[in-house]
Design a protein around this motif. Structure first.
Motif, PDB file in Angstrom:
ATOM      1  N   ILE A  94       9.931  29.321 -31.344  1.00  0.00           N
ATOM      2  CA  ILE A  94       8.746  30.057 -31.800  1.00  0.00           C
ATOM      3  C   ILE A  94       7.628  29.132 -32.287  1.00  0.00           C
ATOM      4  O   ILE A  94       6.458  29.314 -31.905  1.00  0.00           O
ATOM      5  N   PRO A  95       7.908  28.119 -33.133  1.00  0.00           N
ATOM      6  CA  PRO A  95       6.813  27.218 -33.538  1.00  0.00           C
ATOM      7  C   PRO A  95       6.169  26.488 -32.361  1.00  0.00           C
ATOM      8  O   PRO A  95       4.964  26.228 -32.381  1.00  0.00           O
ATOM      9  N   TRP A 182       4.505  27.335 -40.400  1.00  0.00           N
ATOM     10  CA  TRP A 182       4.492  26.017 -41.037  1.00  0.00           C
ATOM     11  C   TRP A 182       5.130  24.966 -40.129  1.00  0.00           C
ATOM     12  O   TRP A 182       4.642  23.837 -40.025  1.00  0.00           O
ATOM     13  N   ASN A 183       6.218  25.340 -39.448  1.00  0.00           N
ATOM     14  CA  ASN A 183       6.908  24.395 -38.568  1.00  0.00           C
ATOM     15  C   ASN A 183       6.092  24.039 -37.330  1.00  0.00           C
ATOM     16  O   ASN A 183       6.377  23.049 -36.662  1.00  0.00           O
ATOM     17  N   SER A 184       5.088  24.854 -37.026  1.00  0.00           N
ATOM     18  CA  SER A 184       4.256  24.566 -35.851  1.00  0.00           C
ATOM     19  C   SER A 184       3.253  23.443 -36.110  1.00  0.00           C
ATOM     20  O   SER A 184       2.645  22.929 -35.163  1.00  0.00           O
ATOM     21  N   ILE A 185       3.076  23.053 -37.377  1.00  0.00           N
ATOM     22  CA  ILE A 185       2.063  22.041 -37.721  1.00  0.00           C
ATOM     23  C   ILE A 185       2.314  20.742 -36.970  1.00  0.00           C
ATOM     24  O   ILE A 185       1.391  20.125 -36.422  1.00  0.00           O
ATOM     25  N   ILE A 186       3.565  20.298 -36.935  1.00  0.00           N
ATOM     26  CA  ILE A 186       3.872  19.006 -36.313  1.00  0.00           C
ATOM     27  C   ILE A 186       3.600  19.040 -34.815  1.00  0.00           C
ATOM     28  O   ILE A 186       3.167  18.055 -34.218  1.00  0.00           O
ATOM     29  N   TYR A 187       3.806  20.215 -34.188  1.00  0.00           N
ATOM     30  CA  TYR A 187       3.512  20.331 -32.754  1.00  0.00           C
ATOM     31  C   TYR A 187       2.006  20.365 -32.506  1.00  0.00           C
ATOM     32  O   TYR A 187       1.520  19.797 -31.519  1.00  0.00           O
ATOM     33  N   ILE A 188       1.276  21.031 -33.400  1.00  0.00           N
ATOM     34  CA  ILE A 188      -0.190  21.052 -33.281  1.00  0.00           C
ATOM     35  C   ILE A 188      -0.745  19.642 -33.427  1.00  0.00           C
ATOM     36  O   ILE A 188      -1.665  19.233 -32.704  1.00  0.00           O
ATOM     37  N   LEU A 218       3.336  20.312 -22.590  1.00  0.00           N
ATOM     38  CA  LEU A 218       4.778  20.241 -22.857  1.00  0.00           C
ATOM     39  C   LEU A 218       5.338  18.818 -22.730  1.00  0.00           C
ATOM     40  O   LEU A 218       6.103  18.377 -23.594  1.00  0.00           O
ATOM     41  N   PRO A 219       4.972  18.059 -21.672  1.00  0.00           N
ATOM     42  CA  PRO A 219       5.451  16.668 -21.631  1.00  0.00           C
ATOM     43  C   PRO A 219       4.954  15.825 -22.804  1.00  0.00           C
ATOM     44  O   PRO A 219       5.648  14.913 -23.250  1.00  0.00           O
ATOM     45  N   ILE A 225       9.766  17.518 -29.749  1.00  0.00           N
ATOM     46  CA  ILE A 225      10.712  18.628 -29.634  1.00  0.00           C
ATOM     47  C   ILE A 225      12.145  18.120 -29.704  1.00  0.00           C
ATOM     48  O   ILE A 225      12.985  18.678 -30.419  1.00  0.00           O
ATOM     49  N   ILE A 226      12.431  17.046 -28.980  1.00  0.00           N
ATOM     50  CA  ILE A 226      13.796  16.515 -28.940  1.00  0.00           C
ATOM     51  C   ILE A 226      14.218  15.987 -30.309  1.00  0.00           C
ATOM     52  O   ILE A 226      15.338  16.256 -30.781  1.00  0.00           O
ATOM     53  N   ILE A 227      13.333  15.253 -30.980  1.00  0.00           N
ATOM     54  CA  ILE A 227      13.662  14.706 -32.305  1.00  0.00           C
ATOM     55  C   ILE A 227      13.935  15.827 -33.296  1.00  0.00           C
ATOM     56  O   ILE A 227      14.929  15.796 -34.049  1.00  0.00           O
ATOM     57  N   LEU A 228      13.085  16.852 -33.315  1.00  0.00           N
ATOM     58  CA  LEU A 228      13.273  17.961 -34.251  1.00  0.00           C
ATOM     59  C   LEU A 228      14.519  18.777 -33.906  1.00  0.00           C
ATOM     60  O   LEU A 228      15.200  19.287 -34.801  1.00  0.00           O
ATOM     61  N   LEU A 229      14.837  18.903 -32.622  1.00  0.00           N
ATOM     62  CA  LEU A 229      16.056  19.605 -32.231  1.00  0.00           C
ATOM     63  C   LEU A 229      17.293  18.848 -32.707  1.00  0.00           C
ATOM     64  O   LEU A 229      18.252  19.459 -33.203  1.00  0.00           O
ATOM     65  N   ILE A 230      17.267  17.531 -32.585  1.00  0.00           N
ATOM     66  CA  ILE A 230      18.387  16.714 -33.081  1.00  0.00           C
ATOM     67  C   ILE A 230      18.561  16.917 -34.580  1.00  0.00           C
ATOM     68  O   ILE A 230      19.682  17.096 -35.075  1.00  0.00           O
ATOM     69  N   MET A 231      17.454  16.905 -35.324  1.00  0.00           N
ATOM     70  CA  MET A 231      17.521  17.072 -36.776  1.00  0.00           C
ATOM     71  C   MET A 231      18.013  18.464 -37.150  1.00  0.00           C
ATOM     72  O   MET A 231      18.770  18.632 -38.114  1.00  0.00           O
ATOM     73  N   ASN A 232      17.602  19.478 -36.399  1.00  0.00           N
ATOM     74  CA  ASN A 232      18.079  20.835 -36.653  1.00  0.00           C
ATOM     75  C   ASN A 232      19.566  20.964 -36.364  1.00  0.00           C
ATOM     76  O   ASN A 232      20.298  21.622 -37.108  1.00  0.00           O
ATOM     77  N   MET A 233      20.029  20.348 -35.290  1.00  0.00           N
ATOM     78  CA  MET A 233      21.450  20.394 -34.960  1.00  0.00           C
ATOM     79  C   MET A 233      22.280  19.649 -35.997  1.00  0.00           C
ATOM     80  O   MET A 233      23.434  19.998 -36.245  1.00  0.00           O
ATOM     81  N   GLY A 234      21.699  18.621 -36.606  1.00  0.00           N
ATOM     82  CA  GLY A 234      22.408  17.881 -37.645  1.00  0.00           C
ATOM     83  C   GLY A 234      22.624  18.679 -38.910  1.00  0.00           C
ATOM     84  O   GLY A 234      23.452  18.315 -39.753  1.00  0.00           O
ATOM     85  N   ASN A 235      21.897  19.787 -39.055  1.00  0.00           N
ATOM     86  CA  ASN A 235      22.064  20.658 -40.226  1.00  0.00           C
ATOM     87  C   ASN A 235      22.693  21.994 -39.841  1.00  0.00           C
ATOM     88  O   ASN A 235      22.438  23.014 -40.480  1.00  0.00           O
TER      89      ASN A 235
END
Length: 307
Positions: A94-95, A182-188, A218-219, A225-235
């Motif tokens: 969603i973000p 709020w989580n969309s800030i880093i993507y923006i 997207l590229p 996206i990959i870094i944040l997904l790794i961090m989310n999976m770590g929690n």
């Protein structure tokens, strides 16, 4: 050895200003992150108030075995995984979508208004959020309850917050509403660094808006996206205690009892501190293993990783 020492001294003399700048961060991490790790030994001891933190008798893996053999072991693991995985599957994209949509808005005033609007829910405390959910989902006066009853999706006087089947959807949807903006800030921020020449070149080649998103934007944000997904999976097992605990009641406890609330109810309220420390350490170790596995997969597949 002497060469290493000399290189360290030269590095310190050359970059001492940078070391001074990051010194507060190093001290904070050392004191508040690594300092409390001294208490890990509590998971391997029979805690006694009179003997203190390190004075209890050595218990080994006693409390880990107690948790593994507990009838609540699999229910807490299952509930925690369900909440975490559902939150990632539905909440993580969603973000990204919000950032892509906001990036398409050309009017600066409209763009700032949209950003401010979607950021505001993040600053609502968890207590206030759950209180709002209780009011809106009240069987008698709740706006959401009445709307669902009018659509014949629930029966009259149905208790939404007390229904175990609706606990996870409520948890995930409220989390998306509160934090996705709020989580969309880093993507923006990542999108703002895209070279405008890439847009111009794509438009010259006849790319439409969807193709700009697919082949340019997207590229550009894929590493983020990959870094944040790794961090989310770590929690993945670190489901938020406050919100889960506040939403928990006797009717939905079968699905809302996760590891963090179980540690509080059994380890803290029942004064079984060694047991609570053992369960918490097990939770941390699982998170660490998942983080390393996902990080390794990401490094192998895309050459992007945390380390």
């Amino acid at each position: 050895m002497e060469k290493t020492k000399n290189s360290l001294q030269r590095g310190w003399k050359k970059n001492w200003q940078l070391w001074v700048m990051i010194l507060p961060a190093i001290l904070f991490i050392a004191i508040f992150c690594y300092g409390p790790m001294y208490g890990i030994q509590l998971a391997f001891r029979d805690f006694n108030f009179q003997k203190g933190l390190t004075g209890g008798d050595w218990a080994g893996l006693k409390y880990f075995q107690q948790y593994f053999q507990s009838p609540m072991f699999w229910p807490t693991i299952r509930n925690t995984f369900l909440l975490a995985v559902t939150s990632i599957v539905f909440g993580f994209p969603i973000p990204i979508l919000l950032a892509l949509v906001i990036n398409q808005i050309k009017n600066n005033k409209c763009k700032k208004l949209v950003q401010t609007t979607i950021y505001m829910p993040y600053f609502i405390s968890t207590v206030v959020l759950v209180a709002l959910m209780n009011i809106l989902c009240s069987p008698t006066t709740g706006l959401i309850s009445h709307a669902l009853q009018a659509l014949h999706l629930i029966g009259p006087d149905a208790n939404i917050l007390g229904d175990p089947g609706k606990f996870i959807p409520l948890y995930v949807l409220s989390g998306i509403w509160q934090s996705s903006g709020w989580n969309s800030i880093i993507y923006i921020a990542a999108l703002s660094s895209v070279d405008t020449q890439l847009y111009d070149a794509a438009k010259i080649d006849g790319a439409n808006r969807w193709q700009l998103v697919r082949y340019v934007e997207l590229p550009a944000i894929a590493p983020t996206i990959i870094i944040l997904l790794i961090m989310n999976m770590g929690n993945i097992l670190s489901v938020g205690f406050e919100k889960t605990f506040l939403m928990q009641n006797s009717l939905n406890k079968g699905i809302s009892e996760v590891i963090s609330t179980y540690v509080f109810n059994v380890g803290i309220k029942s004064s079984q501190f060694s047991f609570g420390a053992a369960v918490g350490l097990f939770n941390t170790m699982v998170n660490f293993v998942v983080l390393m596995v996902v990080n390794g997969i990401a490094r192998k597949k895309s050459d992007i990783s945390l380390m």
